[in-house]
Design a protein around this motif. Structure first.
Motif, PDB file in Angstrom:
ATOM      1  N   GLY A  95       0.819  -1.213   0.000  1.00  0.00           N
ATOM      2  CA  GLY A  95       0.000   0.000   0.000  1.00  0.00           C
ATOM      3  C   GLY A  95       0.846   1.253   0.000  1.00  0.00           C
ATOM      4  O   GLY A  95       1.809   1.380  -0.755  1.00  0.00           O
ATOM      5  N   GLY A  96       0.493   2.201   0.872  1.00  0.00           N
ATOM      6  CA  GLY A  96       1.263   3.440   0.955  1.00  0.00           C
ATOM      7  C   GLY A  96       2.503   3.335   1.796  1.00  0.00           C
ATOM      8  O   GLY A  96       3.228   4.321   1.981  1.00  0.00           O
ATOM      9  N   GLY A  97       2.768   2.164   2.364  1.00  0.00           N
ATOM     10  CA  GLY A  97       4.005   1.937   3.097  1.00  0.00           C
ATOM     11  C   GLY A  97       3.938   2.187   4.583  1.00  0.00           C
ATOM     12  O   GLY A  97       4.963   2.160   5.261  1.00  0.00           O
ATOM     13  N   GLY A  98       2.748   2.405   5.138  1.00  0.00           N
ATOM     14  CA  GLY A  98       2.636   2.697   6.566  1.00  0.00           C
ATOM     15  C   GLY A  98       3.098   1.557   7.442  1.00  0.00           C
ATOM     16  O   GLY A  98       3.969   1.717   8.313  1.00  0.00           O
ATOM     17  N   HIS A  99       2.524   0.378   7.260  1.00  0.00           N
ATOM     18  CA  HIS A  99       2.945  -0.793   8.026  1.00  0.00           C
ATOM     19  C   HIS A  99       4.395  -1.143   7.716  1.00  0.00           C
ATOM     20  O   HIS A  99       5.168  -1.496   8.612  1.00  0.00           O
ATOM     21  CB  HIS A  99       2.054  -1.994   7.701  1.00  0.00           C
ATOM     22  N   ALA A 100       4.762  -1.060   6.434  1.00  0.00           N
ATOM     23  CA  ALA A 100       6.109  -1.434   6.019  1.00  0.00           C
ATOM     24  C   ALA A 100       7.165  -0.579   6.705  1.00  0.00           C
ATOM     25  O   ALA A 100       8.198  -1.090   7.162  1.00  0.00           O
ATOM     26  CB  ALA A 100       6.232  -1.307   4.498  1.00  0.00           C
ATOM     27  N   LEU A 110       9.381   5.364   2.172  1.00  0.00           N
ATOM     28  CA  LEU A 110      10.562   4.716   2.733  1.00  0.00           C
ATOM     29  C   LEU A 110      11.822   5.538   2.465  1.00  0.00           C
ATOM     30  O   LEU A 110      12.697   5.649   3.322  1.00  0.00           O
ATOM     31  CB  LEU A 110      10.705   3.310   2.155  1.00  0.00           C
ATOM     32  N   ALA A 111      11.891   6.125   1.269  1.00  0.00           N
ATOM     33  CA  ALA A 111      13.056   6.956   0.940  1.00  0.00           C
ATOM     34  C   ALA A 111      13.120   8.185   1.840  1.00  0.00           C
ATOM     35  O   ALA A 111      14.201   8.594   2.281  1.00  0.00           O
ATOM     36  CB  ALA A 111      13.000   7.369  -0.529  1.00  0.00           C
ATOM     37  N   ALA A 112      11.947   8.769   2.131  1.00  0.00           N
ATOM     38  CA  ALA A 112      11.904   9.959   2.977  1.00  0.00           C
ATOM     39  C   ALA A 112      12.337   9.656   4.410  1.00  0.00           C
ATOM     40  O   ALA A 112      12.777  10.553   5.138  1.00  0.00           O
ATOM     41  CB  ALA A 112      10.499  10.554   2.974  1.00  0.00           C
ATOM     42  N   ALA A 113      12.212   8.400   4.814  1.00  0.00           N
ATOM     43  CA  ALA A 113      12.599   8.005   6.177  1.00  0.00           C
ATOM     44  C   ALA A 113      14.105   7.854   6.321  1.00  0.00           C
ATOM     45  O   ALA A 113      14.602   7.599   7.427  1.00  0.00           O
ATOM     46  CB  ALA A 113      11.914   6.700   6.547  1.00  0.00           C
ATOM     47  N   THR A 154      13.242  -3.791  -0.511  1.00  0.00           N
ATOM     48  CA  THR A 154      13.052  -4.143  -1.912  1.00  0.00           C
ATOM     49  C   THR A 154      11.563  -4.079  -2.207  1.00  0.00           C
ATOM     50  O   THR A 154      10.767  -4.729  -1.513  1.00  0.00           O
ATOM     51  CB  THR A 154      13.565  -5.575  -2.194  1.00  0.00           C
ATOM     52  N   LEU A 155      11.170  -3.293  -3.198  1.00  0.00           N
ATOM     53  CA  LEU A 155       9.770  -3.162  -3.569  1.00  0.00           C
ATOM     54  C   LEU A 155       9.555  -3.783  -4.940  1.00  0.00           C
ATOM     55  O   LEU A 155      10.319  -3.533  -5.873  1.00  0.00           O
ATOM     56  CB  LEU A 155       9.344  -1.689  -3.583  1.00  0.00           C
ATOM     57  N   ARG A 156       8.495  -4.592  -5.058  1.00  0.00           N
ATOM     58  CA  ARG A 156       8.222  -5.283  -6.304  1.00  0.00           C
ATOM     59  C   ARG A 156       6.744  -5.160  -6.691  1.00  0.00           C
ATOM     60  O   ARG A 156       5.861  -5.299  -5.846  1.00  0.00           O
ATOM     61  CB  ARG A 156       8.577  -6.770  -6.183  1.00  0.00           C
ATOM     62  N   HIS A 157       6.509  -4.927  -7.972  1.00  0.00           N
ATOM     63  CA  HIS A 157       5.146  -4.908  -8.506  1.00  0.00           C
ATOM     64  C   HIS A 157       4.706  -6.350  -8.757  1.00  0.00           C
ATOM     65  O   HIS A 157       5.367  -7.106  -9.457  1.00  0.00           O
ATOM     66  CB  HIS A 157       5.110  -4.119  -9.829  1.00  0.00           C
TER      67      HIS A 157
END
Length: 312
Positions: A31-36, A66-69, A77-80
């Motif tokens: 999703g938007g990366g909150g949990h991640a 994640l980059a902003a953090a 690693t992010l994958r579609h």
């Protein structure tokens, strides 16, 4: 439109998965990366996260977050892709086993609120409903091509809609004039088929839209294919956390956990591989419900890989 989504049960997920420094975690619905982001932060130093999402927009948003953090680029690693492809994706990233897996099965607020995605009838848009807009048939393809029996079956099975036959009949009659292409016209058609009365407080088209979305994305089949892979990927002591948003998903997770834990005796006489952590699903508390009403239907179930299980 900027991607926006509020992660549900954030504290409960962290407490359930118990991320630790140096651990490796997989978020199958990033999703938007909150949990991640929370998992990855707790896994530092030395931890790693693999994030998967079918929606390119969600994946891009997660990458930005994640980059902003300012975490090490090598730590994630992010994958579609679909979470039913998690084993191949993890192995392709050089990971054989992980310490925790999260599957948040809900549709994001961004997807619901973006009219062009066609998930909601509150904002008129094209009848799409694909989580991955790069592939597969749309909801319009289904409602304009399936015969009346097949349509009624989808609406009843995936939406648990008692008026499925009336809805399907009216859809077939209506599309003879011209194809159905917009969410608003389908919602109005469903309301005409079953009326707006009754004890339910939900819009009369809610169950039909849910059914079509599940069918378009093969959501239940994806879940059934993903759960065994998740157990295989987990190390002994690792945890699998699944957040579901309707009874069909929750039932699949519940029965899978029971089967893999040997509940009531193992039909295939295999050694149990899971220990159920949550006897009852965890739900949002009053504070979260007040801040995020869309969390009201979320149910979190958690199981732990038994250390002695084969493949640990």
């Amino acid at each position: 439109m900027q991607f926006h989504h509020v992660s549900v049960l954030p504290h409960e997920v962290q407490e359930s998965i118990q991320p630790r420094p140096g651990g490796v975690y997989l978020d199958g619905t990033v999703g938007g990366g909150g949990h991640a982001l929370a998992l990855l932060r707790a896994a530092q130093p030395g931890g790693r996260l693999i994030g998967i999402d079918a929606d390119p927009a969600a994946l891009a948003a997660a990458g930005e977050r994640l980059a902003a953090a300012q975490l090490p680029e090598t730590s994630y690693t992010l994958r579609h892709g679909r979470f039913a492809e998690m084993a191949a994706i993890a192995h392709g990233a050089g990971v054989d086993h992980v310490d925790g897996i999260l599957l948040d099965l809900g549709v994001s607020s961004h997807q619901i609120d973006t009219a062009e995605r066609g998930f909601a009838f509150s904002n008129d848009g094209p009848l799409d409903m694909r989580l991955d807009p790069t592939r597969g048939p749309t909801a319009a393809d289904l409602v304009n091509s399936l015969d009346e029996v097949a349509l009624a079956d989808i609406i009843f099975r995936y939406g648990e809609e008692r008026g499925s036959r009336r809805i399907a009949r009216l859809i077939v009659e209506r599309r003879k004039q011209s194809p159905l292409t917009r969410t608003a016209e389908l919602a109005a058609l469903v309301a005409r088929a079953i009326g707006r009365g009754g004890r339910d407080r939900i819009h009369p088209a809610t169950r039909t839209f849910q059914a079509l979305r599940i069918a378009v994305n093969g959501e239940l089949e994806q879940l059934e294919a993903a759960l065994p892979q998740a157990v295989d990927l987990l190390r002994g002591g690792g945890r699998l956390a699944v957040i579901s948003f309707h009874s069909l998903e929750d039932r699949i997770v519940k029965l899978f956990f029971r089967s893999e834990s040997g509940y009531g005796g193992s039909a295939n006489e295999r050694t149990p591989r899971l220990r159920i952590v949550t006897k009852k699903p965890i739900e949002a508390g009053e504070d979260e419900l007040a801040a995020n009403p869309r969390s009201r239907s979320a149910k979190l179930r958690v199981a732990e890989k038994i250390t002695e299980a084969l493949g640990s």
